[in-house]
Write an enzyme that holds these catalytic residues in place. Structure first.
Site, PDB file in Angstrom:
ATOM      1  CE1 TYR A  56      -2.983  -2.926   0.220  1.00 41.14           C
ATOM      2  CE2 TYR A  56      -3.316  -2.584   2.695  1.00 41.14           C
ATOM      3  CZ  TYR A  56      -3.663  -3.363   1.500  1.00 41.14           C
ATOM      4  OH  TYR A  56      -4.370  -4.498   1.641  1.00 41.14           O
ATOM      5  CG  HIS A 142      -0.814  -8.994   0.519  1.00 35.25           C
ATOM      6  ND1 HIS A 142      -0.374  -7.814   0.264  1.00 35.25           N
ATOM      7  CD2 HIS A 142      -2.257  -8.982  -0.201  1.00 35.25           C
ATOM      8  CE1 HIS A 142      -1.453  -6.870  -0.171  1.00 35.25           C
ATOM      9  NE2 HIS A 142      -2.397  -7.789  -0.298  1.00 35.25           N
TER      10      HIS A 142
END
Length: 322
Positions: A56, A142
């Site tokens: 992010y 992830h």
């Protein structure tokens, strides 16, 4: 706000969680003060679970989240971050923007897939430095979609070892699909899955086998992407579905769901959050926010009761699965 511990771990999560991709400049830039006030609004609303990732904003989300939580009692909040992408300095692209990643930040680092045991440890060490924390409560593998073998053979055992050593509180996997998550739930001893977009008002595909399996195995479901990237976030429905244009049939279905909701005095985004939260496998519903106004709106939506009769009417029209 209700708090639940993940699996057999000591990591608590609140019923509503703060997704920190927005303060990492997802799609649009926000300044440091706006990001700080977003986290502050979440804290004031009683949210104590915060999710971030190196992906992010190429680390910006972790840095901003850590700065915003600095000074808060460490025992009073839970932070999850993720492993699987290593950030590598890339001075040759620093003059560009991170368009490929979808974040409005300088492309001064490159993402490199790495689900090795060493990669997991290096990723976590870097995340701790950016967050300014001495531990992370939850670590999620992830997006291992194309890396199942390395993720299950190397990343998972490394996290299992870190959990056994008390370095992290809970471990799990976060993905935009349910099939591989179910394999992890069945074949490993994880505490949680972060399921993005596959259990929503428009897509209940994860409810058939994954969510029951999570209940059987005492694996907590962290539900993300409950608005399917935009279509369920507004009324009338938005024009974005799963990060792309909405197919006509999907849009028509969303419009009809919204009409049924209005007959019960419920908005479409309110129903979208309530629908996910009512499933017994779901322990936390996460929403992303880049500013305090978005936080306040979503917290209010989550706190407003929805009549049970709404679900019966949606079911009767075939708009949700049995």
């Amino acid at each position: 706000m209700r708090t639940t511990r993940l699996g057999r771990s000591s990591a608590p999560v609140t019923a509503v969680g703060f997704g920190a991709a927005g303060i990492g400049n997802l799609y649009r830039a926000v300044d440091d003060d706006t990001a700080r006030r977003a986290v502050e609004a979440a804290w004031q609303a009683g949210i104590r679970y915060y999710d971030t990732a190196p992906h992010y904003g190429l680390g910006l989300s972790e840095r901003r989240l850590g700065a915003a939580l600095a000074g808060r009692p460490r025992a009073e909040f839970t932070v999850s971050t993720k492993v699987g992408r290593i950030l590598v300095p890339s001075p040759q692209t620093a003059h560009l923007r991170d368009d490929a990643g979808g974040f409005d930040v300088p492309a001064d680092h490159a993402r490199r897939w790495d689900f090795s045991a060493d990669g997991v440890r290096r990723s976590l060490e870097s995340s701790l430095a950016r967050l300014g924390l001495d531990r992370v409560d939850v670590v999620l593998i992830h997006d291992p979609d194309e890396h199942w073998r390395q993720a299950v053979d190397e990343a998972y055992p490394a996290l299992h070892e870190l959990r056994d050593a008390g370095v992290v509180g809970a471990i799990g996997v976060g993905m935009n699909q349910w099939q591989m998550l179910e394999r992890f739930v069945t074949d490993t001893d994880i505490d949680a899955v972060m399921l993005a977009g596959r259990y929503t008002l428009l897509d209940q595909s994860a409810a058939r086998t994954l969510l029951p399996r999570c209940r059987e195995r005492a694996v907590g479901v962290l539900a993300a992407g409950v608005f399917n990237s935009g279509i369920l976030a507004t009324e009338p429905p938005g024009r974005t579905y799963d990060y792309g244009p909405v197919p006509d049939a999907t849009y028509a279905r969303a419009v009809r769901i919204a009409q049924v909701c209005r007959a019960h005095g419920v908005s479409l985004p309110q129903a979208a959050m309530a629908f996910v939260a009512r499933h017994p496998a779901v322990v936390s519903v996460l929403f992303g926010a880049g500013n305090a106004e978005q936080v306040d709106r979503n917290v209010q939506l989550a706190a407003t009761p929805v009549p049970d009769a709404l679900w019966g009417d949606l079911l009767a029209e075939g708009l949700i699965d049995p």
